[in-house]
Design a protein around this motif. Structure first.
Motif, PDB file in Angstrom:
ATOM      1  N   LEU A  60      49.507  32.493  40.577  1.00 61.03           N
ATOM      2  CA  LEU A  60      48.720  33.074  41.138  1.00 61.03           C
ATOM      3  C   LEU A  60      48.751  34.693  40.767  1.00 61.03           C
ATOM      4  O   LEU A  60      49.996  34.893  40.471  1.00 61.03           O
ATOM      5  N   GLU A  61      47.760  35.544  40.455  1.00 59.71           N
ATOM      6  CA  GLU A  61      47.851  36.799  40.085  1.00 59.71           C
ATOM      7  C   GLU A  61      47.030  37.843  40.888  1.00 59.71           C
ATOM      8  O   GLU A  61      45.800  37.365  41.246  1.00 59.71           O
ATOM      9  N   TYR A  62      47.654  38.795  41.258  1.00 61.79           N
ATOM     10  CA  TYR A  62      46.822  39.693  42.092  1.00 61.79           C
ATOM     11  C   TYR A  62      46.741  41.196  41.072  1.00 61.79           C
ATOM     12  O   TYR A  62      47.875  41.615  40.828  1.00 61.79           O
ATOM     13  N   HIS A  63      45.678  41.533  40.884  1.00 65.84           N
ATOM     14  CA  HIS A  63      45.585  42.664  40.208  1.00 65.84           C
ATOM     15  C   HIS A  63      44.096  43.580  40.443  1.00 65.84           C
ATOM     16  O   HIS A  63      43.173  42.676  40.752  1.00 65.84           O
ATOM     17  N   ASN A  64      44.262  44.720  40.667  1.00 68.84           N
ATOM     18  CA  ASN A  64      43.411  45.642  41.143  1.00 68.84           C
ATOM     19  C   ASN A  64      42.552  45.084  42.467  1.00 68.84           C
ATOM     20  O   ASN A  64      41.337  44.907  42.485  1.00 68.84           O
ATOM     21  N   GLY A  65      43.230  44.487  43.527  1.00 71.34           N
ATOM     22  CA  GLY A  65      42.936  44.118  44.793  1.00 71.34           C
ATOM     23  C   GLY A  65      42.056  42.693  44.641  1.00 71.34           C
ATOM     24  O   GLY A  65      41.813  42.237  45.731  1.00 71.34           O
ATOM     25  N   ASN A  66      42.293  41.996  43.622  1.00 67.93           N
ATOM     26  CA  ASN A  66      41.809  40.620  43.618  1.00 67.93           C
ATOM     27  C   ASN A  66      42.610  39.502  43.331  1.00 67.93           C
ATOM     28  O   ASN A  66      43.775  39.761  42.341  1.00 67.93           O
ATOM     29  N   VAL A  88      41.515  33.322  57.270  1.00 66.76           N
ATOM     30  CA  VAL A  88      42.546  33.909  56.216  1.00 66.76           C
ATOM     31  C   VAL A  88      42.276  33.480  54.946  1.00 66.76           C
ATOM     32  O   VAL A  88      41.530  32.251  54.870  1.00 66.76           O
ATOM     33  N   LEU A  89      42.667  34.109  54.227  1.00 63.68           N
ATOM     34  CA  LEU A  89      42.643  33.645  52.501  1.00 63.68           C
ATOM     35  C   LEU A  89      43.848  32.792  52.314  1.00 63.68           C
ATOM     36  O   LEU A  89      44.934  33.519  52.465  1.00 63.68           O
ATOM     37  N   TYR A  90      43.575  31.456  52.182  1.00 61.60           N
ATOM     38  CA  TYR A  90      44.734  30.779  51.700  1.00 61.60           C
ATOM     39  C   TYR A  90      44.749  30.665  50.174  1.00 61.60           C
ATOM     40  O   TYR A  90      43.966  30.493  49.610  1.00 61.60           O
ATOM     41  N   LYS A  92      49.191  34.864  63.648  1.00 62.74           N
ATOM     42  CA  LYS A  92      50.173  35.825  63.358  1.00 62.74           C
ATOM     43  C   LYS A  92      49.455  37.242  62.730  1.00 62.74           C
ATOM     44  O   LYS A  92      50.042  38.255  62.588  1.00 62.74           O
ATOM     45  N   GLN A  93      47.929  37.158  62.743  1.00 63.90           N
ATOM     46  CA  GLN A  93      47.217  38.265  62.314  1.00 63.90           C
ATOM     47  C   GLN A  93      47.503  38.572  60.667  1.00 63.90           C
ATOM     48  O   GLN A  93      47.434  39.833  60.264  1.00 63.90           O
ATOM     49  N   TYR A  94      47.828  37.750  59.751  1.00 65.03           N
ATOM     50  CA  TYR A  94      47.842  37.985  58.398  1.00 65.03           C
ATOM     51  C   TYR A  94      46.436  37.649  57.768  1.00 65.03           C
ATOM     52  O   TYR A  94      45.595  37.069  58.110  1.00 65.03           O
ATOM     53  N   ASP A  95      46.468  38.402  56.574  1.00 67.52           N
ATOM     54  CA  ASP A  95      45.015  38.380  55.913  1.00 67.52           C
ATOM     55  C   ASP A  95      45.255  37.456  54.885  1.00 67.52           C
ATOM     56  O   ASP A  95      44.286  36.769  54.327  1.00 67.52           O
ATOM     57  N   GLY A 132      46.636  47.464  52.127  1.00 64.27           N
ATOM     58  CA  GLY A 132      46.302  47.667  53.622  1.00 64.27           C
ATOM     59  C   GLY A 132      45.914  46.328  54.425  1.00 64.27           C
ATOM     60  O   GLY A 132      45.709  46.258  55.457  1.00 64.27           O
ATOM     61  N   LYS A 133      46.343  45.364  53.453  1.00 67.36           N
ATOM     62  CA  LYS A 133      46.295  43.824  53.932  1.00 67.36           C
ATOM     63  C   LYS A 133      47.700  43.109  53.899  1.00 67.36           C
ATOM     64  O   LYS A 133      48.503  43.448  53.132  1.00 67.36           O
ATOM     65  N   LYS A 134      47.918  42.334  54.864  1.00 71.97           N
ATOM     66  CA  LYS A 134      49.329  41.790  55.051  1.00 71.97           C
ATOM     67  C   LYS A 134      49.223  40.177  54.470  1.00 71.97           C
ATOM     68  O   LYS A 134      48.397  39.647  54.772  1.00 71.97           O
ATOM     69  N   ALA A 135      49.996  39.963  53.501  1.00 77.58           N
ATOM     70  CA  ALA A 135      50.164  38.807  52.848  1.00 77.58           C
ATOM     71  C   ALA A 135      51.545  37.868  53.472  1.00 77.58           C
ATOM     72  O   ALA A 135      52.740  38.565  53.119  1.00 77.58           O
TER      73      ALA A 135
END
Length: 284
Positions: free
Chosen positions: A234-240, A219-221, A192-195, A110-113
């Motif tokens: 960078l690793e993205y897993h289970n929403g983190n 924004v989360l940089y 640009k309204q990115y998360d 639900g968030k845009k990267a």
């Protein structure tokens, strides 16, 4: 041994084809994970400094490991950077699960990267490319000298050191550049309204929330760092989101994952050399 499952892995600034590249360490990392998506965020192959006289077997094995992800059905996105900018003319190339892009937007829970290399923010790149290339050669030379120094330090039982990281940490202009880079990326992402905004380029791994300069919002940089000095991803897993940092001690007991990817005859790497040489020559 089971591989570690990760939803998304972002890697940048590997600089395959240069003396500073830690291809062996990256290969161990890639063998240890099972990503659902792999994003290569620029400067993976250093076509700027490519030389047919230097393309070690470990560098070819990294390419083959990435191709193995593709053949296994893992979506692999190669985003172009400044050191592999010659590939930009082929942007939007699509081959199965492999895509070559200049930038991309992902929807994550639900968030845009917003993901891109980041050299667009580098004034030197935009106006004095020859100076940037000269600096790249100097940087690679510094890394080579640093590796010899670290070899002696290791033999003496002393801790390794990083010349360029010390320079970045002590020279005010270097610190200022990193801060400006991060703030500029954050400001544009908020506008640009990115998360999330995810970059590479500056060889400085980071995850932090940044407030916009002239407007409300934040924004989360994120920055994936590099595989020349910091050896990070960078690793993205289970929403983190987390920063992976390669530590040799974590891979001491890892058995060698021998498969056809590694045991094949690597003589055909000459074809890759010729291809990269053609890219390099076309840039001049």
């Amino acid at each position: 041994m089971p591989k570690r499952e990760v939803d998304i892995v972002v890697i940048s600034d590997v600089h395959l084809g240069t003396y500073g590249c830690h291809a062996k360490e990256l290969l161990k990392y890639l063998k240890s994970i099972k990503p659902r998506k792999l994003i290569l965020n620029g400067d993976i192959i250093d076509i700027w400094q490519f030389s047919k006289s230097y393309w070690p077997e470990a560098h070819m094995k990294v390419i083959r490991r990435i191709l193995k992800f593709v053949t296994d059905g893992v979506p692999v996105y190669y985003l172009t950077g400044n050191h592999d900018e010659m590939l930009r003319k082929f942007a939007d190339f699509n081959l199965g699960t492999f895509q070559l892009l200049n930038k991309m937007v992902l929807n994550l829970d639900g968030k845009k990267a917003w993901i891109f290399h980041g050299d667009v923010f580098d004034v030197t790149m935009q106006h004095s490319k020859w100076l940037a290339k000269l600096g790249a050669v100097g940087y690679d030379s510094l890394i080579l000298i640093n590796s010899f120094v670290n070899w002696f330090l290791t033999k003496m039982g002393r801790q390794k050191m990083s010349f360029s990281q010390k320079i970045k940490g002590r020279v005010k202009e270097a610190v200022k550049f990193i801060n400006q880079f991060e703030q500029t990326a954050a400001d544009l992402a908020v506008d640009k309204q990115y998360d999330y905004v995810i970059c590479g380029h500056i060889h400085h791994a980071e995850i932090r929330t940044i407030q916009a300069t002239d407007s409300p919002g934040s924004v989360l940089y994120l920055n994936s760092g590099d595989w020349v000095e910091s050896l990070t991803a960078l690793e993205y897993h289970n929403g983190n989101w987390t920063i992976f940092k390669y530590e040799p001690k974590d891979f001491v007991n890892e058995p060698e994952d021998e498969d056809k990817t590694d045991t094949e005859n690597l003589d055909d790497k000459l074809d890759v050399k010729n291809l990269l040489e053609r890219f390099r020559q076309e840039a001049h």
